[in-house]
Design an enzyme around this catalytic site. Structure first.
Site, PDB file in Angstrom:
ATOM      1  N   GLY A 266      35.235 -30.785   1.332  1.00  0.00           N
ATOM      2  CA  GLY A 266      33.897 -31.370   1.251  1.00  0.00           C
ATOM      3  C   GLY A 266      32.825 -30.494   1.861  1.00  0.00           C
ATOM      4  O   GLY A 266      31.782 -30.245   1.260  1.00  0.00           O
ATOM      5  N   ALA A 267      33.075 -30.023   3.079  1.00  0.00           N
ATOM      6  CA  ALA A 267      32.076 -29.230   3.779  1.00  0.00           C
ATOM      7  C   ALA A 267      32.708 -28.632   5.025  1.00  0.00           C
ATOM      8  O   ALA A 267      33.836 -28.980   5.372  1.00  0.00           O
ATOM      9  CB  ALA A 267      30.892 -30.102   4.179  1.00  0.00           C
ATOM     10  N   GLU A 269      31.791 -27.199   9.157  1.00  0.00           N
ATOM     11  CA  GLU A 269      30.826 -27.331  10.251  1.00  0.00           C
ATOM     12  C   GLU A 269      30.523 -26.041  10.998  1.00  0.00           C
ATOM     13  O   GLU A 269      30.175 -26.087  12.187  1.00  0.00           O
ATOM     14  CB  GLU A 269      31.366 -28.373  11.240  1.00  0.00           C
ATOM     15  CG  GLU A 269      32.615 -27.933  12.049  1.00  0.00           C
ATOM     16  CD  GLU A 269      33.951 -28.392  11.479  1.00  0.00           C
ATOM     17  OE1 GLU A 269      34.026 -28.662  10.261  1.00  0.00           O
ATOM     18  OE2 GLU A 269      34.921 -28.478  12.250  1.00  0.00           O
ATOM     19  N   ASN A 270      30.610 -24.871  10.376  1.00  0.00           N
ATOM     20  CA  ASN A 270      30.335 -23.612  11.069  1.00  0.00           C
ATOM     21  C   ASN A 270      29.089 -23.725  11.943  1.00  0.00           C
ATOM     22  O   ASN A 270      28.092 -24.310  11.543  1.00  0.00           O
ATOM     23  CB  ASN A 270      30.091 -22.502  10.050  1.00  0.00           C
ATOM     24  CG  ASN A 270      31.059 -22.572   8.900  1.00  0.00           C
ATOM     25  OD1 ASN A 270      32.253 -22.442   9.088  1.00  0.00           O
ATOM     26  ND2 ASN A 270      30.547 -22.823   7.700  1.00  0.00           N
ATOM     27  N   HIS A 302      28.744 -36.198   9.247  1.00  0.00           N
ATOM     28  CA  HIS A 302      30.021 -35.734   9.790  1.00  0.00           C
ATOM     29  C   HIS A 302      29.917 -34.268  10.257  1.00  0.00           C
ATOM     30  O   HIS A 302      30.267 -33.945  11.395  1.00  0.00           O
ATOM     31  CB  HIS A 302      31.107 -35.887   8.721  1.00  0.00           C
ATOM     32  CG  HIS A 302      32.467 -35.440   9.141  1.00  0.00           C
ATOM     33  ND1 HIS A 302      33.422 -36.312   9.597  1.00  0.00           N
ATOM     34  CD2 HIS A 302      33.034 -34.215   9.192  1.00  0.00           C
ATOM     35  CE1 HIS A 302      34.524 -35.646   9.905  1.00  0.00           C
ATOM     36  NE2 HIS A 302      34.317 -34.361   9.659  1.00  0.00           N
ATOM     37  N   GLU A 303      29.426 -33.416   9.383  1.00  0.00           N
ATOM     38  CA  GLU A 303      29.361 -31.993   9.751  1.00  0.00           C
ATOM     39  C   GLU A 303      28.368 -31.785  10.900  1.00  0.00           C
ATOM     40  O   GLU A 303      28.608 -31.015  11.819  1.00  0.00           O
ATOM     41  CB  GLU A 303      28.964 -31.120   8.562  1.00  0.00           C
ATOM     42  CG  GLU A 303      29.850 -31.291   7.334  1.00  0.00           C
ATOM     43  CD  GLU A 303      31.335 -31.212   7.588  1.00  0.00           C
ATOM     44  OE1 GLU A 303      31.757 -30.476   8.504  1.00  0.00           O
ATOM     45  OE2 GLU A 303      32.099 -31.906   6.881  1.00  0.00           O
ATOM     46  N   HIS A 306      29.885 -32.747  14.163  1.00  0.00           N
ATOM     47  CA  HIS A 306      30.860 -31.769  14.667  1.00  0.00           C
ATOM     48  C   HIS A 306      30.224 -30.789  15.656  1.00  0.00           C
ATOM     49  O   HIS A 306      30.929 -30.174  16.452  1.00  0.00           O
ATOM     50  CB  HIS A 306      31.433 -30.948  13.504  1.00  0.00           C
ATOM     51  CG  HIS A 306      32.727 -31.477  12.942  1.00  0.00           C
ATOM     52  ND1 HIS A 306      33.770 -31.904  13.723  1.00  0.00           N
ATOM     53  CD2 HIS A 306      33.164 -31.586  11.653  1.00  0.00           C
ATOM     54  CE1 HIS A 306      34.787 -32.269  12.935  1.00  0.00           C
ATOM     55  NE2 HIS A 306      34.435 -32.096  11.682  1.00  0.00           N
ATOM     56  N   GLU A 325      38.554 -34.172  14.417  1.00  0.00           N
ATOM     57  CA  GLU A 325      38.387 -34.851  13.123  1.00  0.00           C
ATOM     58  C   GLU A 325      38.403 -36.375  13.245  1.00  0.00           C
ATOM     59  O   GLU A 325      37.559 -37.055  12.675  1.00  0.00           O
ATOM     60  CB  GLU A 325      39.430 -34.365  12.123  1.00  0.00           C
ATOM     61  CG  GLU A 325      39.293 -32.880  11.757  1.00  0.00           C
ATOM     62  CD  GLU A 325      37.914 -32.481  11.244  1.00  0.00           C
ATOM     63  OE1 GLU A 325      37.100 -33.370  10.943  1.00  0.00           O
ATOM     64  OE2 GLU A 325      37.639 -31.263  11.180  1.00  0.00           O
TER      65      GLU A 325
HETATM   66  N1  B3K Z   1      36.599 -29.020   9.315  1.00  0.00           N
HETATM   67  C1  B3K Z   1      36.482 -28.937   7.888  1.00  0.00           C
HETATM   68  C2  B3K Z   1      37.796 -28.929   7.188  1.00  0.00           C
HETATM   69  C3  B3K Z   1      38.424 -27.607   7.087  1.00  0.00           C
HETATM   70  C4  B3K Z   1      39.649 -27.670   6.208  1.00  0.00           C
HETATM   71  C5  B3K Z   1      40.433 -26.409   6.274  1.00  0.00           C
HETATM   72  N2  B3K Z   1      41.566 -26.433   5.363  1.00  0.00           N
HETATM   73  C6  B3K Z   1      35.641 -30.030   7.323  1.00  0.00           C
HETATM   74  C7  B3K Z   1      35.474 -31.226   8.159  1.00  0.00           C
HETATM   75  O1  B3K Z   1      36.392 -31.931   8.508  1.00  0.00           O
HETATM   76  O2  B3K Z   1      34.365 -31.472   8.557  1.00  0.00           O
HETATM   77 ZN    ZN Z   2      35.515 -32.811  10.111  1.00  0.00          ZN
END
Ligand code: B3K
Ligand code: ZN
Length: 878
Positions: A266-267, A269-270, A302-303, A306, A325
């Site tokens: 989906g996305a 969170e860098n 959500h992102e 994070h 998560e």
């Molecule tokens: N943290 C990422 C998911 C990464 C998946 C890697 N295979 C998205 C999320 O949970 O926000």
């Molecule tokens: Zn996440």
């Protein structure tokens, strides 16, 4: 791609032998040839017990150009290279390395590391993608300060982005330019990001409670700017919410979101530079459904969330994934509840949990919220880690109360900001901040499987008491034969015959305390006696779904109808309807198995009718109560199930409801289909949801009036929600003309075409598989694009149960062929698809044997990725 197949164990965790203080990266970008120069300041980790370990840097599919140690070229005999690492045995405790590698983004089909999408370049590093960019200690407990300089052709890549703040830029020879980014926060490599390309942006602002202005920038391909407003508003709402609910503010000057149509999930969170699947950014009323708008709110939040729960405090190792998560899903669910309807949100979340997480927990991939072992970490971004993880956090919040939970969060950040920690650290902060004991509760993190509560209720007329006896148990799961009792919050109420909540007073208490009570279960059997109960009550159990468990209580059908009408807890009202429908459908499945005619009892139909005729009910709740449980959910409840029969039974009951409630359904539909222009407000969303549930029922009637209504709604709709609802029904009838019209109209909109593919993949008309196969040749389809694979192939295999489980086994063979094909391109997507075989043991013997054969065929493939290998071998072993 490396195909390591070794299991990694949580208890083998050891601190890294080396830490990285600084990383200075320079990217000289090109689509088939990118040069990455990395300058690492490393030091031996004093926390490591291994004081002589070599420096081992992870790396995959990298071509090493040069390596320098402390300024001097490192001779070839001073390092080793394997297909997964660069090892330097003889090294000082502090060192500066300069490593130059090359990579080929255009050849990267697994979409991990640096890859190309629509002519632009993107990265995806979580979990272990950074090692596909440069040699590095690629694990989350190595947190370093990063700078990134990007050099690229000005025309091809006018926009150059990375984490943190843009501090300088300039031009160079050969039409090139460069930009330098500095991220002031330490971070693990999985949060690194880079984006380069032709992008335009929509900008907005958020002013924090303390008066700081944050810039929000959403980058998309040209032509999509008019579809970014909802995502921008979502980011603004999320920023405000996190300040109000948790006192958490954004910590950089700019928050960037970039959308790409090639993305595995989906996305992501860098830090400061979230990268999103276009599905969770782009929306306007004529291209996106109400569900899409809700999805954007949830994923943007959500992102964004994070940034604190994941980035500022991150995971020590990947076994702790739910630390970020589960907690962040809980936060986004709470956000969605606050901006929309709490009851609707809860029901939707519970539906997903039951349909998908309970299935996972009952099958061969069952694992604890904090797994103990994995072969491929990408396989552990699961419903259990995310959704059950969120339920576990929610239970803590239920036990502590809202203020107690917030205090726990504050202590968590005070203790761990800037660190990489564990699930135990999280629970300890919650317990310590509130002075309570959560030791037994921690078993929720370590024990897999869905617990079951068997509850009995007994009324003592004489003593005026009502006693609940609660037995908890948990089925065995792979590798966990015997289960320990859990600490479970069980929210209950008692309802008198007039439908009023009774004040609740437990034996030994001197006064009642409210009408909903959270009972705490700890032992295998617990009893609770309520006093001053004037008459035989109907118990309302597991209100608001206070724990992720299965519940067994001998409510009569009349009790369920009573709860549907009277429970003060909206979730419990829905749950009563759902329990009644589930019971009925399973019963009728067995009736059908004996060759008898399937029919719903009058009481059930009347209960549904009364929902339609009451004017004061929330239309969204009525819609949810009218919807029958999914075949996917029911499949879990019937051992040796024949999915085709299950489908026929569900269909027959649906048709019966449509026939018998025709007047009420039609009246409701017509009243709601009032031609008002589209608005995205919660009232209108609720009304549309009921309208379209009614339309779906009407579509079961073979009447000219219905065909006309469908065609009208399809052609006159001023929004995608209504248009798609009509088209979905038409796709089950003879809607070829409308399907063709839709494709002509939307051929250039990839996300809308995904809906078109998914509709047809779901269609119950005969010949679904051959149509899916034909659609794979459609110009808008590409096996390399995860959204397309999910829309067409994923939908068919996971949601079209009648056709996927076709008696001839062609559905299974098709799935296996696609898994094998995808495995060579994109193992993560292949492994996700392979999950469609997980429940092979639940289906009847003939199909079971065919599914097993296909699993064996996949397992027998040479060079299978570790991702798919892990899923299919576990499916076969269990
Ligand atoms: N943290 C990422 C998911 C990464 C998946 C890697 N295979 C998205 C999320 O949970 O926000
Ligand atoms: Zn996440």
């Amino acid at each position: 791609m490396t195909h390591h197949r070794q299991a990694i164990h949580r208890l083998d965790y050891a601190p890294p032998a080396f830490l990285v203080d600084r990383v200075d990266l320079t990217f000289d970008l090109g689509e088939t040839f990118t040069r990455v120069t990395s300058r690492l300041v490393v030091e031996r980790n004093k926390q490591s017990s291994d004081t002589t370990a070599p420096l081992t840097l992870d790396g995959e599919e990298l071509e090493l150009e040069s390596i320098k140690l402390d300024g001097a070229p490192l001779p070839r005999d001073r390092y080793q290279i394997t297909d997964s690492a660069l090892i330097i045995p003889d090294i000082e405790d502090e060192a500066i390395l300069e490593i130059v590698t090359r990579i080929n983004p255009a050849a990267n089909t697994c979409l991990m590391g640096l890859y190309q999408s629509g002519g632009n370049l993107f990265t995806q590093c979580e979990a272990e993608g950074f090692r596909r960019i440069t040699y590095y200690i690629d694990r989350p407990d190595v947190m370093a300060r990063f700078t990134t300089t990007i050099i690229a052709d000005k025309t091809k890549y006018p926009v150059l982005l990375s984490n943190g703040n843009r501090i300088s830029e300039g031009t160079m020879d050969r039409n090139r330019h460069w930009v330098k980014w500095v991220d002031p926060f330490r971070k693990p490599s999985y949060l690194f990001a880079l984006v380069a390309g032709k992008l335009v942006s929509l900008c907005g602002q958020h002013t924090t409670g303390r008066g700081k202005t944050v810039n929000i920038e959403i980058f998309v391909e040209a032509g999509n700017l008019d579809k970014c407003h909802h995502a921008l508003a979502a980011a603004q709402k999320a920023m405000r919410w996190d300040e109000e609910r948790f006192g958490l503010e954004y910590d950089l000057d700019t928050y960037m979101i970039v959308a790409t149509s090639d993305f595995n999930m989906g996305a992501m969170e860098n830090k400061g530079l979230n990268i999103f699947n276009t599905k969770f950014v782009l929306a306007k009323p004529d291209t996106a459904t109400d569900a899409d708008f809700e999805g954007i709110d949830a994923v943007v939040a959500h992102e964004y969330f994070h940034n604190w729960t994941g980035n500022r405090v991150t995971c020590r190792d990947w076994f702790q994934l739910s630390l970020k998560e589960g907690l962040t899903v809980y936060r986004d669910q709470e956000f969605s509840s606050d901006i929309g309807s709490r009851a609707v949100q809860r029901i939707q979340n519970v539906r997903t949990l039951r349909e998908m997480q309970f299935a996972e927990d009952a099958g061969p991939q069952a694992h604890p919220v904090r797994p103990d072992t994995y072969i491929e970490i990408n396989n552990f971004y699961t419903m259990t880690v995310y959704e059950k993880g969120a339920e576990v956090v929610r239970m803590i919040a239920t036990l502590l109360g809202r203020e107690g939970f917030r205090k726990g969060m504050e202590l968590y950040f005070n203790r761990h900001d800037g660190k990489a920690v564990t699930c135990d650290d999280f629970v300890a902060a919650m317990a310590d901040a509130n002075g309570i004991d959560l030791e037994q509760f921690k078993r929720w993190y370590s024990q897999a499987g869905t617990p079951k509560l068997n509850i009995d209720g007994a009324y003592d007329e004489q003593a005026k008491t009502f006693t609940l006896t609660v037995r908890q148990s948990c089925p065995a799961t792979p590798g966990q034969e015997n289960k320990q009792p859990l600490h479970i919050p069980l929210a209950v109420g008692l309802i008198d015959r007039r439908g009023q909540d009774l004040p609740l007073q437990l034996a030994g208490e001197c006064a009642p305390t409210g009408t909903t009570r959270v009972l705490e279960l700890r032992r295998p059997v617990e009893t609770f006696t309520f006093t001053q109960v004037p008459c035989l009550p109907v118990p309302s159990l597991l209100r608001d779904f206070s724990a992720p468990v299965r519940l067994d209580y001998a409510w009569s059908d009349e009790d369920l109808v009573f709860l549907m009408a009277h429970d003060s807890d909206a979730f419990a009202r829905w749950e009563a309807a759902n329990a009644y429908a589930t019971r009925l459908l399973i019963g009728q499945y067995h009736v059908a198995a004996e060759g008898a005619t399937v029919a719903a009892p009058v009481d059930f139909l009347e209960a549904l009718r009364s929902l339609l005729v009451q004017e004061d009910l929330d239309p969204a709740l009525v819609a949810l109560m009218l919807e029958l449980p999914s075949e996917r959910m029911l499949l879990e409840e019937i051992p040796d199930v024949d999915p085709a029969r299950l489908h026929q039974v569900c269909l027959a009951i649906k048709q019966q409801i449509a026939r018998e409630l025709r007047p009420e359904i039609l009246r409701t539909y017509l009243a709601l289909n009032n031609g008002e222009p589209y608005r995205y407000t919660s009232t209108d969303v609720a009304r549309r949801s009921l309208k379209n549930v009614c339309l779906a029922y009407l579509a079961e009637l073979d009447e000219a009036m219905v065909s006309e209504a469908l065609l009208n709604q399809y052609s006159r709709a001023d929004n995608m929600t209504d248009r798609l609802a009509a088209l979905k029904a038409l796709a089950n009838r003879n809607g070829e003309e409308q399907l063709a019209d839709f494709a002509t109209r939307w051929k250039d909109d990839a996300l809308v075409m995904d809906k078109w593919f998914a509709l047809q993949a779901q269609s119950r008309r005969p010949g679904a598989l051959s149509r899916v196969q034909k659609l794979m040749e459609h110009p808008a389809f590409s096996i390399r694009n995860p959204n397309k694979v999910r829309a067409l192939i994923g939908t068919f295999c996971h949601q079209n149960l009648a056709h996927f489980h076709a008696e001839d086994g062609y559905g299974y063979a098709f799935a296996a062929d696609r898994i094998i094909e995808l495995d060579r391109l994109n193992p993560q997507i292949a492994a996700r698809l392979a999950a469609c075989f997980n429940r092979w043991k639940q289906v009847e013997p003939k199909r079971r044997a065919m599914m097993r054969e296909e699993l064996e065929r996949i397992a027998g493939e040479e060079n299978l990725s570790s991702d798919t290998y892990e899923i299919v071998t576990k499916a076969l072993q269990a």
